[in-house]
Each structure stands twice: as structure tokens, then as C-alpha cells.
Write an enzyme that holds these catalytic residues in place. Sequence first.
Site, PDB file in Angstrom:
ATOM      1  N   GLY B 131     -12.042  -9.433   1.075  1.00 35.50           N
ATOM      2  CA  GLY B 131     -10.698  -9.004   0.683  1.00 35.50           C
ATOM      3  C   GLY B 131     -10.578  -9.061  -0.821  1.00 35.50           C
ATOM      4  O   GLY B 131     -11.042  -8.167  -1.538  1.00 35.50           O
ATOM      5  N   PHE B 156      -7.859  -3.073   7.128  1.00 30.83           N
ATOM      6  CA  PHE B 156      -6.543  -3.067   6.441  1.00 30.83           C
ATOM      7  C   PHE B 156      -6.437  -1.853   5.514  1.00 30.83           C
ATOM      8  O   PHE B 156      -5.931  -1.958   4.402  1.00 30.83           O
ATOM      9  CB  PHE B 156      -6.321  -4.344   5.614  1.00 30.83           C
ATOM     10  CG  PHE B 156      -6.545  -5.630   6.361  1.00 30.83           C
ATOM     11  CD1 PHE B 156      -6.291  -5.715   7.720  1.00 30.83           C
ATOM     12  CD2 PHE B 156      -6.994  -6.772   5.692  1.00 30.83           C
ATOM     13  CE1 PHE B 156      -6.497  -6.911   8.401  1.00 30.83           C
ATOM     14  CE2 PHE B 156      -7.197  -7.961   6.373  1.00 30.83           C
ATOM     15  CZ  PHE B 156      -6.956  -8.042   7.728  1.00 30.83           C
ATOM     16  N   GLU B 365      -3.191  -5.001  -2.795  1.00 28.08           N
ATOM     17  CA  GLU B 365      -3.385  -4.565  -4.190  1.00 28.08           C
ATOM     18  C   GLU B 365      -3.611  -5.762  -5.119  1.00 28.08           C
ATOM     19  O   GLU B 365      -3.156  -5.760  -6.254  1.00 28.08           O
ATOM     20  CB  GLU B 365      -2.176  -3.761  -4.666  1.00 28.08           C
ATOM     21  CG  GLU B 365      -2.079  -2.389  -4.074  1.00 28.08           C
ATOM     22  CD  GLU B 365      -2.874  -1.371  -4.884  1.00 28.08           C
ATOM     23  OE1 GLU B 365      -2.678  -1.293  -6.089  1.00 28.08           O
ATOM     24  OE2 GLU B 365      -3.684  -0.690  -4.279  1.00 28.08           O
TER      25      GLU B 365
END
Lengths: 248, 396
Positions: B131, B156, B365
Site C-alpha cells: 500500500g 483498492f 493517495e
Amino acid sequence: MRIFVLVKHSPSPESLLRVSADGKSLDPTCLTYDINEWDRYAVEEAVRLKEKHGGEVVAVSVGTNCDATLRKCLAMGVDRAIKVPAEPGFDASMAAEAVVDVLKCEAFDIVLSGFMSQDANNALVGALAAAKLDIPFATAVTELSVEGGEARAVRELEGGYREEVALPLPCLVTVQSGINEPRYVSIMGIKAAKAKELKDHPVKLGDATVSTERIYAPPTRRAEIISGAPLEVAEKLIELIRSKGVLR
Amino acid sequence: MLSDLTLSEEQKAVREAAREFAEKEFPKYAEECDREEKFPFELLRKAASLGFVGLHIPEEYGGQGMGLLAYCLAVEEFWRVDGGLGMILSTTFGSEMILMFGSEEQKEEYVPPVARGEKICCSCFTEPQAGSDIAAVRTSARRDGDNYTINGVKTFITNGSIADYYVVLARTSPGAPKRSMGLSVFVVERGAPGLEAKKLTNKLGIRASDTAEVYFKDVAVPQGNLVGVEGEGFRQAMDFFNLTRIHTAFQAVGIAQGAFELALEYAKNREAFERRLADFQVTREKLAVMRTKIEAARLLALQAAVEADRGKPDPGLTAMAKYFAARVAQDVVSESLQIHGGYGFMGDQAISRMYRDVRVLEIYEGTREIEVELLARSLLGELPSKLGAVRRHPLR
């Protein structure tokens, strides 16, 4: 067809209202401004007339701070814009005088404006301008078409009634809200507006015909509770609904 | 206000146009798209026809060429009304990578349809085990004659099950000396044999936005689909995020502004103990602090966007804007829900949806933790940022 549309840069009715220290005006600090809601419909109707008949749409506004509203008109499809830079404090008669000064310098077939402004609610400028120009006019128009040198307009009357009138061109029409579905401002429109003309038309205006003595918040309105026997309550309720024009 | 003074007339007009569009259109879709986890294709078409979708994309590639700040102002206004629906402006997500690093052919082929809202783009960075630590990417792209063969799983992925173009980070050199080396970016088209996507459901928030797991099984892409330079994928990704995180800062400002407006309205109308909530000192302080934080966040976001429009985003200023605005958004939305009390908690109010939507802003983000780390690196001169320009104090 040469179409003129009168627009006002007006405080939104949803603004926070504060009376200024002089007690005669609104404090502009808290006000949010936008194109007068009725004028938005007038601009849409004007652009639709141009799209159908060809020609040019010119927007006219009176005031020193109306650039954003005129640019919005240009972004919606108006071809050019004229601003009469009058300092705040002008009344409806002075606004009409300013508009007439512009129109006397231009050739036009039809002038559109909103039925009234969302701040002053006078519904005067259009009618006064038509009278000063000595041209026919119709107010509160809900349907409009132009064919063969005349405008046909359906006017809204009290009590839900309608009236259809024919006006020879040139004429002036004030449009009621709901006459159309105003288009959204597009990014392409905003870009195109940059290249369009927005010019000042200074006018030396006369004196105001109306002076404001006092501005104040209205007393709090209370709801009315209708009491009595069921039949009596129902009758009062029907009468109330009828008086508002919902029932005939 | 300074936030207004910074804007050109055109930028103000864009903001107002976006506000009017969102105020009139979003209420028709917000509740249903959230409940049904439905992507608002119709709304996307409407927004695209008005030019909102490709606002920041140059005109020569089908966009409106209005710059990053103008686009961000639309993002703010869209998120002010609804975050999930505001994600329609993220259908270009990934095209920025092609614009920054792609070849002229790639820009001409992939960017214009995305800018016009006809095609949807997505970025495939995150993997089940990678991630924040994107250098841990395991998806491989093996050179095979004139092709690369991609294998791996991405998760995701925003727009993953509805995208036409997939911008994918993959490992091209497994034996590179550092984990961040040997990564490369590719663009893969929908329908490529071996590419599959599965929509992930039951998200906490922004449920109108599509999120998917994307599988690459022996997906062959020609060499011409390599975006940028082989082995430079990590650096490209960092530059990409330095830009796109500015969008997120504006998403945060927008949702915070929306939550504040709801709180103010409620506080002025709701009565308790025979007074309006807005007459209680405890509520007045909440409102004052909320509004102050929002304005501060807005100014930081503006600073980051103006910097990007001047040429290149500053990683420190971007991280600062994204970190602070996302933090403020959590606080403001939470306080707004507090003011709404039971009505906010029961779930059928816009503020309830905002409470769920806002949470993602400190996760996607770049997590809050990553933003803080980037800020620290900027301060200490480990990243090329204006934040590193610190004078020595005379009393040291």
C-alpha cells in the site's frame, strides 16, 4: 434578430441580511451576489430565440459590480455585454433611464428581462423602460414565440389564469421564472466568453424618484391555526387555498 | 478573502459553474448511488458535456487547458455537495501519468477520450501486500521479445471495474539492487486477454465511486505501452502523486466546507433548552474553529495548486496541503455530526454520508502517516522542496 436582455447582479435571497448603520441600506459585506434568478430565465429565452432565428444577443446591466454576472451571460451564449457603471443607490426609474440610453444607441427587435429582481421585487425596470421607449410590452410571460414581425406571449395572471397577447416588434417582454430550463454554464462557454466584448456605456443619470426612509427586519410571522368544527375548518381551508390561486 | 484574491476571473467563473452544477444535479443521485454502490455514469456524461472532466488536461489532448487550480476548484465544489459523486472528476486518474511521462503517441491515443469523459482511466499501484510501501510491488512485467507479459494482483483500484485504460506499476527488473529500482509503468487496455477486474463492495464511504481488485494473468502488452522509462517507475509514481495529492487536498476542503454549512444551518434552526444551538457558547466555538480550520486548509491547498500551475508541484507543499486538509476534514465533519446529534447518527442525512466519505481522505493517495513523513523529509532537505529552505536562528 437583434435581441437585448436586461440583467441585474443581485444579492441572493439566501444571503445573511444585515441592516447598515445608517438604517437605510443593507450591509453588503455578508451578501452573496449572483445573476437575478428571473434574469437567468430571460437570458436562456434570449439565447433560444437566437438559436432559432439567428442574430445577436446583447446583455445590458446597470451597476459597478456587475461584471461577473455579465460574464456569466456571455458564457451562457450571449454575444456581447454592455455595462452602465452606475454607483449603488439608483432606483428603478434610474435603472430604466440607463437601459433606455443604451437601447437608443442600438437597433433591436425585442428586449427581454426578468419579471422582477430577487432583491427589490419592484417588477418596474422593464415596464418603465418600455414606456420611456414608447414600445409595447408584456409582463410575467410564461411562453414566448416570435414570428412574422410580432411576438406572441402568454402572460401569467392572478388565480392561475393565463392571457395570450400579440405584440408588434420592437417590443419588450419580462419573463416569469419557469418559462424554460436555464442551461448550465459550461467550461467551453467560460473560455469563449473571454474573447467576447464587455464594454462600458457611461450615462449621466438624473435624480432618484424614490428615497428610502428606513430598512428594518419584518416582525416574526406566526402560523395561523384554523380552529372550529371539522366542516367549518375544511371550508376555511378551501377558501384559503382558493385565495392563493391553487383552486378556481 | 485571500483565497478569492488569488483567483482569476475565469477561475472564479469555473468555481461558480461547478457549484451550480453540483447543487442542482448531485441531490438527484447522492443517496441512491451511495446506498446501491452505483457509479453515476449519467452524471459523468452531463459533467463531461459541460467540460468539467478534462478541465486540467491541455487543449491539445482534448481537455479544457484551464490548469490544475481550476480543476481543483471544481473538485472542491463537487465534494462540497457529495464526495462519492465528486469522484466523477477522478475518471481521469492515471491520465496525468501519461501526460507527464508518456510518448506523444500515447498522449494522443489515451488522453483525449478520457478528457472528454468518453473513456475512464485508472491507476494500478496498490497490491494486497503493498500500500504505502509501493516499492513492495510484486506484479511483474517480463520482457518477452517485443512484448511485456504482466502478472500480478492490484487492489483498492479506483475505477478498476469500469476503466478503459489501466496505468500499471510493475517490476521489470527483479534483481535490482534496491526495491524502488527496477519498477516500470505500463498502460493496458480494457479487454486485454488475461485482464480481469472484480468490483469490491461494502466500502465505508465514497460508495458511488468504483473500487476493484484487478488481476493480470499473462497479460501481453507491446513495448509501445511502456509509459516513461523502464526502471523509473517508482520516481514517476512519486512525481505523479505529488500532483494528484493536490486534488485530494481540495476534496478535503470541499467536504469540510459542505459539513460546515450543514452544521451552521442546523445550529441556527435547532432549539434546545429554549435557545438555538447557535446561541450556546459551546456551539459557537465549534463553528468558529471549524470555519478557521477550513480557511487555513483552503489556503494551503491553493498554495500547493498555484505552485503546480507555475511549473512543478512541490512535494513538501503538496504533502502539507494534503495532510492538513484531510486532518481538518476529519475534525470538521465529526464536529458537524456532533452538532446534528441523533439526527446525524441515524444515517439518513447528508452529514452521515459525509462522516463515512471523509475517512478515505487520510488513507488513499498517501496515508496521513506517509504525508507526515514526506513533510519531514522536505523539511530536512531529503526531498527537493521549498520547505527545506530554513534560516538558522541567530540565537542558536
